[in-house]
Design an enzyme around this catalytic site. Structure first.
Site, PDB file in Angstrom:
ATOM      1  N   GLN A  49       0.826  -1.203   0.000  1.00 10.53           N
ATOM      2  CA  GLN A  49       0.000   0.000   0.000  1.00 10.53           C
ATOM      3  C   GLN A  49       0.858   1.250   0.000  1.00 10.53           C
ATOM      4  O   GLN A  49       1.973   1.257   0.502  1.00 10.53           O
ATOM      5  CB  GLN A  49      -0.965   0.014   1.179  1.00 10.53           C
ATOM      6  CG  GLN A  49      -0.321   0.051   2.540  1.00 10.53           C
ATOM      7  CD  GLN A  49      -1.325  -0.209   3.648  1.00 10.53           C
ATOM      8  OE1 GLN A  49      -2.186  -1.082   3.550  1.00 10.53           O
ATOM      9  NE2 GLN A  49      -1.217   0.547   4.728  1.00 10.53           N
ATOM     10  N   GLY A  50       0.294   2.291  -0.607  1.00  9.33           N
ATOM     11  CA  GLY A  50       0.971   3.580  -0.667  1.00  9.33           C
ATOM     12  C   GLY A  50      -0.045   4.686  -0.457  1.00  9.33           C
ATOM     13  O   GLY A  50      -1.263   4.463  -0.541  1.00  9.33           O
ATOM     14  N   TYR A  51       0.450   5.871  -0.212  1.00 14.37           N
ATOM     15  CA  TYR A  51      -0.410   6.997   0.146  1.00 14.37           C
ATOM     16  C   TYR A  51      -0.292   8.113  -0.886  1.00 14.37           C
ATOM     17  O   TYR A  51       0.803   8.575  -1.192  1.00 14.37           O
ATOM     18  CB  TYR A  51      -0.057   7.488   1.557  1.00 14.37           C
ATOM     19  CG  TYR A  51      -0.458   6.440   2.555  1.00 14.37           C
ATOM     20  CD1 TYR A  51      -1.716   6.466   3.143  1.00 14.37           C
ATOM     21  CD2 TYR A  51       0.367   5.358   2.833  1.00 14.37           C
ATOM     22  CE1 TYR A  51      -2.120   5.464   4.007  1.00 14.37           C
ATOM     23  CE2 TYR A  51      -0.025   4.351   3.694  1.00 14.37           C
ATOM     24  CZ  TYR A  51      -1.272   4.411   4.269  1.00 14.37           C
ATOM     25  OH  TYR A  51      -1.675   3.406   5.098  1.00 14.37           O
ATOM     26  N   LEU A  52      -1.452   8.527  -1.392  1.00 11.72           N
ATOM     27  CA  LEU A  52      -1.521   9.659  -2.307  1.00 11.72           C
ATOM     28  C   LEU A  52      -1.587  10.956  -1.519  1.00 11.72           C
ATOM     29  O   LEU A  52      -1.208  12.016  -2.011  1.00 11.72           O
ATOM     30  CB  LEU A  52      -2.744   9.527  -3.219  1.00 11.72           C
ATOM     31  CG  LEU A  52      -2.797   8.243  -4.053  1.00 11.72           C
ATOM     32  CD1 LEU A  52      -4.138   8.103  -4.736  1.00 11.72           C
ATOM     33  CD2 LEU A  52      -1.666   8.224  -5.068  1.00 11.72           C
TER      34      LEU A  52
ATOM     35  N   ASP B   5       3.442   9.059  -2.345  1.00 15.24           N
ATOM     36  CA  ASP B   5       4.527   9.742  -1.637  1.00 15.24           C
ATOM     37  C   ASP B   5       5.061   8.826  -0.545  1.00 15.24           C
ATOM     38  O   ASP B   5       4.326   8.030   0.024  1.00 15.24           O
ATOM     39  CB  ASP B   5       4.002  11.021  -0.970  1.00 15.24           C
ATOM     40  CG  ASP B   5       3.593  12.074  -1.983  1.00 15.24           C
ATOM     41  OD1 ASP B   5       4.213  12.129  -3.063  1.00 15.24           O
ATOM     42  OD2 ASP B   5       2.672  12.841  -1.685  1.00 15.24           O
TER      43      ASP B   5
END
Length: 154
Positions: free
Chosen positions: A26-29, A76
């Protein structure tokens, strides 16, 4: 609405291999508000989470694999990878996250509840350690930006 408590753990439960395991990336916008993308085995999601610690709004939307790959380039901070074991603890499920890569050797247990009353009345099993529900430092969105700083987990 998501109502969950989060704990560090003392030791892994015995026979961990007997429980269902998900591979998560998972990643964060965005981290304020939280907008996350997640690949969970062969499923893909875009998630919005409001502010808060134990209780917060959460909305999940399905993504295609192509949409996930496109958005992944726009994240990011750290791309978080972890194994999630789903361990029954009637009537709840413990989600035991074993972080990999930059966040290893962190291991967290999360338990979701239908109400704040049940969350506050919950007695954790012996293998749980420190309750970190009210520490924003253990939110994945925070760790994606600042990493993991180990502390005393008793």
């Amino acid at each position: 609405m998501e109502i969950e408590r989060k704990f560090l753990i003392r030791q892994l439960p015995e026979h961990l291999e007997q429980y269902p395991c998900l591979q998560i990336e998972q990643g964060y916008l965005c981290t304020n508000p939280v907008v996350r993308i997640r690949k969970q085995d062969d499923s893909y999601f875009l998630t919005y989470k409001s502010g808060g610690l134990m209780t917060r709004e959460e909305y999940n939307l399905a993504l295609t694999a192509e949409g996930y790959v496109h958005l992944r380039k726009k994240t990011d901070g750290l791309l978080i990878t972890k194994k999630r074991y789903c361990i029954p603890l009637d009537p709840y499920t413990i989600e035991l996250d074993i972080f990999e890569g930059d966040l290893a050797p962190l291991i967290l247990a999360e338990v979701e509840f239908p109400s704040e009353e049940e969350a506050n009345a919950f007695t954790p099993p012996e293998w749980f350690a420190k309750d970190v529900t009210y520490s924003g430092k253990y939110h994945n969105s925070y760790m994606s930006r600042y990493g993991y700083q180990p502390e005393d987990n008793r």
